[in-house]
Design a protein around this motif. Structure first.
Motif, short mmCIF file in Angstrom:
data_model
loop_
_atom_site.label_atom_id
_atom_site.label_comp_id
_atom_site.label_asym_id
_atom_site.label_seq_id
_atom_site.Cartn_x
_atom_site.Cartn_y
_atom_site.Cartn_z
N VAL A 1 0.87 -1.18 0.00
CA VAL A 1 0.00 0.00 0.00
C VAL A 1 0.90 1.23 0.00
O VAL A 1 1.84 1.31 0.80
CB VAL A 1 -0.92 0.01 1.23
CG1 VAL A 1 -1.77 1.27 1.24
CG2 VAL A 1 -1.81 -1.23 1.24
N THR A 2 0.59 2.15 -0.89
CA THR A 2 1.43 3.33 -1.06
C THR A 2 0.60 4.60 -0.90
O THR A 2 -0.51 4.68 -1.43
CB THR A 2 2.08 3.34 -2.45
OG1 THR A 2 2.83 2.12 -2.62
CG2 THR A 2 3.02 4.52 -2.60
N GLN A 3 1.16 5.55 -0.19
CA GLN A 3 0.52 6.86 -0.05
C GLN A 3 1.51 7.94 -0.46
O GLN A 3 2.60 8.03 0.09
CB GLN A 3 0.07 7.09 1.40
CG GLN A 3 -1.07 6.18 1.84
CD GLN A 3 -1.50 6.47 3.27
OE1 GLN A 3 -1.24 5.68 4.18
NE2 GLN A 3 -2.17 7.59 3.46
N ILE A 4 1.09 8.73 -1.42
CA ILE A 4 1.93 9.83 -1.91
C ILE A 4 1.07 11.07 -2.06
O ILE A 4 -0.05 10.98 -2.58
CB ILE A 4 2.55 9.48 -3.29
CG1 ILE A 4 3.48 8.26 -3.14
CG2 ILE A 4 3.30 10.67 -3.86
CD1 ILE A 4 4.01 7.77 -4.47
N PRO A 5 1.51 12.25 -1.57
CA PRO A 5 2.83 12.50 -0.97
C PRO A 5 2.87 12.07 0.50
O PRO A 5 1.85 11.73 1.08
CB PRO A 5 2.95 14.01 -1.09
CG PRO A 5 1.55 14.50 -0.97
CD PRO A 5 0.71 13.46 -1.68
N ALA A 6 4.03 12.16 1.09
CA ALA A 6 4.18 11.80 2.49
C ALA A 6 3.72 12.90 3.42
O ALA A 6 3.39 12.65 4.58
CB ALA A 6 5.65 11.47 2.78
N ALA A 7 3.69 14.12 2.89
CA ALA A 7 3.26 15.25 3.72
C ALA A 7 2.61 16.30 2.84
O ALA A 7 2.92 16.43 1.64
CB ALA A 7 4.45 15.86 4.46
N LEU A 8 1.70 17.06 3.46
CA LEU A 8 0.98 18.09 2.73
C LEU A 8 0.65 19.22 3.70
O LEU A 8 0.18 18.97 4.81
CB LEU A 8 -0.30 17.52 2.13
CG LEU A 8 -1.16 18.43 1.26
CD1 LEU A 8 -0.39 18.82 0.00
CD2 LEU A 8 -2.46 17.73 0.89
N SER A 9 0.90 20.45 3.26
CA SER A 9 0.58 21.62 4.09
C SER A 9 -0.29 22.55 3.28
O SER A 9 0.08 22.93 2.16
CB SER A 9 1.87 22.33 4.51
OG SER A 9 1.58 23.44 5.34
N VAL A 10 -1.46 22.91 3.82
CA VAL A 10 -2.42 23.71 3.07
C VAL A 10 -3.02 24.78 3.97
O VAL A 10 -3.02 24.65 5.20
CB VAL A 10 -3.56 22.83 2.50
CG1 VAL A 10 -3.01 21.78 1.55
CG2 VAL A 10 -4.35 22.18 3.62
N PRO A 11 -3.55 25.84 3.38
CA PRO A 11 -4.26 26.82 4.19
C PRO A 11 -5.66 26.33 4.52
O PRO A 11 -6.25 25.51 3.79
CB PRO A 11 -4.31 28.05 3.27
CG PRO A 11 -4.24 27.49 1.91
CD PRO A 11 -3.39 26.27 1.99
N GLU A 12 -6.19 26.84 5.58
CA GLU A 12 -7.52 26.47 6.03
C GLU A 12 -8.57 26.74 4.96
O GLU A 12 -8.50 27.74 4.23
CB GLU A 12 -7.86 27.27 7.30
CG GLU A 12 -9.21 26.99 7.91
CD GLU A 12 -9.43 27.79 9.19
OE1 GLU A 12 -8.57 28.63 9.51
OE2 GLU A 12 -10.45 27.56 9.87
N GLY A 13 -9.55 25.85 4.85
CA GLY A 13 -10.65 26.06 3.91
C GLY A 13 -10.53 25.31 2.61
O GLY A 13 -11.52 25.17 1.89
N GLU A 14 -9.34 24.82 2.31
CA GLU A 14 -9.17 24.11 1.04
C GLU A 14 -9.83 22.73 1.08
O GLU A 14 -9.91 22.09 2.13
CB GLU A 14 -7.69 23.93 0.72
CG GLU A 14 -7.03 25.18 0.19
CD GLU A 14 -5.76 24.87 -0.59
OE1 GLU A 14 -5.10 25.83 -1.01
OE2 GLU A 14 -5.43 23.68 -0.78
N ASN A 15 -10.27 22.30 -0.10
CA ASN A 15 -10.75 20.92 -0.26
C ASN A 15 -9.55 20.06 -0.64
O ASN A 15 -8.76 20.44 -1.51
CB ASN A 15 -11.82 20.84 -1.35
CG ASN A 15 -13.04 21.69 -1.01
OD1 ASN A 15 -13.45 21.76 0.15
ND2 ASN A 15 -13.60 22.34 -2.01
N LEU A 16 -9.42 18.92 0.01
CA LEU A 16 -8.22 18.10 -0.14
C LEU A 16 -8.55 16.72 -0.68
O LEU A 16 -9.62 16.17 -0.41
CB LEU A 16 -7.53 17.93 1.21
CG LEU A 16 -7.18 19.19 1.97
CD1 LEU A 16 -6.65 18.85 3.34
CD2 LEU A 16 -6.18 20.02 1.18
#
Lengths: 115, 113
Positions: free
Chosen positions: B4-19
């Motif tokens: 099982v793979t998850q990419i990316p390993a990290a994510l930084s976003v501003p509040e309110g965004e749909n992810l």
């Protein structure tokens, strides 16, 4: 949802001592429980599958004589880390398989620090 | 090998965004797929479970989809909040006689106020 209790949540011990961690399914019976280990910033790695009334099945590379697993009842599995060393310091998490729901429920984990 | 793979390993976003969080797996023969949340130093909180026969599951602002043929699942988080900051883990129970879950390495999400 179903509840799995894991105890203790945190333990510090001296090198060479043994530590026992308990995993209990509080409101359902679990013929199968699982023990995972998680190193910092890593994912969960399965150590062994614990089957009630029979010997545990260990994953490749996991020493069965070091990590003793007992699943004596349908609601309790224990993991004993024998002769613990600093490299055994890790986060240990158990889960219990709810047979009717076909879902694993997880305990809150145990942080082991070996000095 | 079942992975099982998850990419990316990290994510930084501003509040309110749909992810959209991604998870891929190597074998389409699965029983179910599960998304978990893990806060630092804590255990796992199950978010959504998708059975093999299902295409998606929804809970509040979370929606998880499953495409077995392509070996992919996505976790959609609507209107992200700082409280969503955590590590998100994808886990698959593959067919083949074992009940064990195979976990991805997780994705650390940071939602900035």
């Amino acid at each position: 949802g179903a509840v799995v209790s894991q105890h203790p949540s945190w333990v510090i011990c001296k090198s060479g001592t043994s530590v026992k961690i308990e995993c209990r399914s509080l409101d359902f019976q679990a013929t199968t429980m699982f023990w995972y280990r998680q190193f910092p910033k890593q994912s969960l790695m399965l150590m062994a599958t614990s089957n009630e009334g029979s010997k545990a099945t260990y994953e490749q590379g996991v020493e069965k004589d070091k990590f003793l697993i007992n699943h004596a009842s349908l609601t309790l599995s224990t993991l004993t880390v024998t002769s613990a060393h600093p490299e055994d310091s890790s986060f240990y998490i158990c889960s219990a398989q709810h047979g009717a729901q076909n879902i694993q429920y997880f305990g809150a984990g145990t942080r082991l620090s070996v000095l | 090998k079942q992975e099982v793979t998850q990419i990316p390993a990290a994510l930084s976003v501003p509040e309110g965004e749909n992810l959209v969080l991604n998870c891929s797996f190597t074998d389409s023969a699965i029983y179910n797929l599960q998304w978990f949340r893990q806060d630092p130093g804590k255990g796992l909180t199950s978010l959504l479970l998708i059975q093999s026969s299902q295409r998606e599951q929804t809970s509040g602002r979370l929606n998880a989809s499953l495409d077995k043929s392509s070996g992919r699942s996505t976790l959609y988080i609507a209107a992200s909040q700082p409280g969503d900051s955590a590590t998100y883990l994808c886990a698959v129970r593959f067919q083949g006689g074992s009940e064990k879950l195979v976990f991805g390495k997780g994705m650390k999400l940071t939602v900035n106020p």
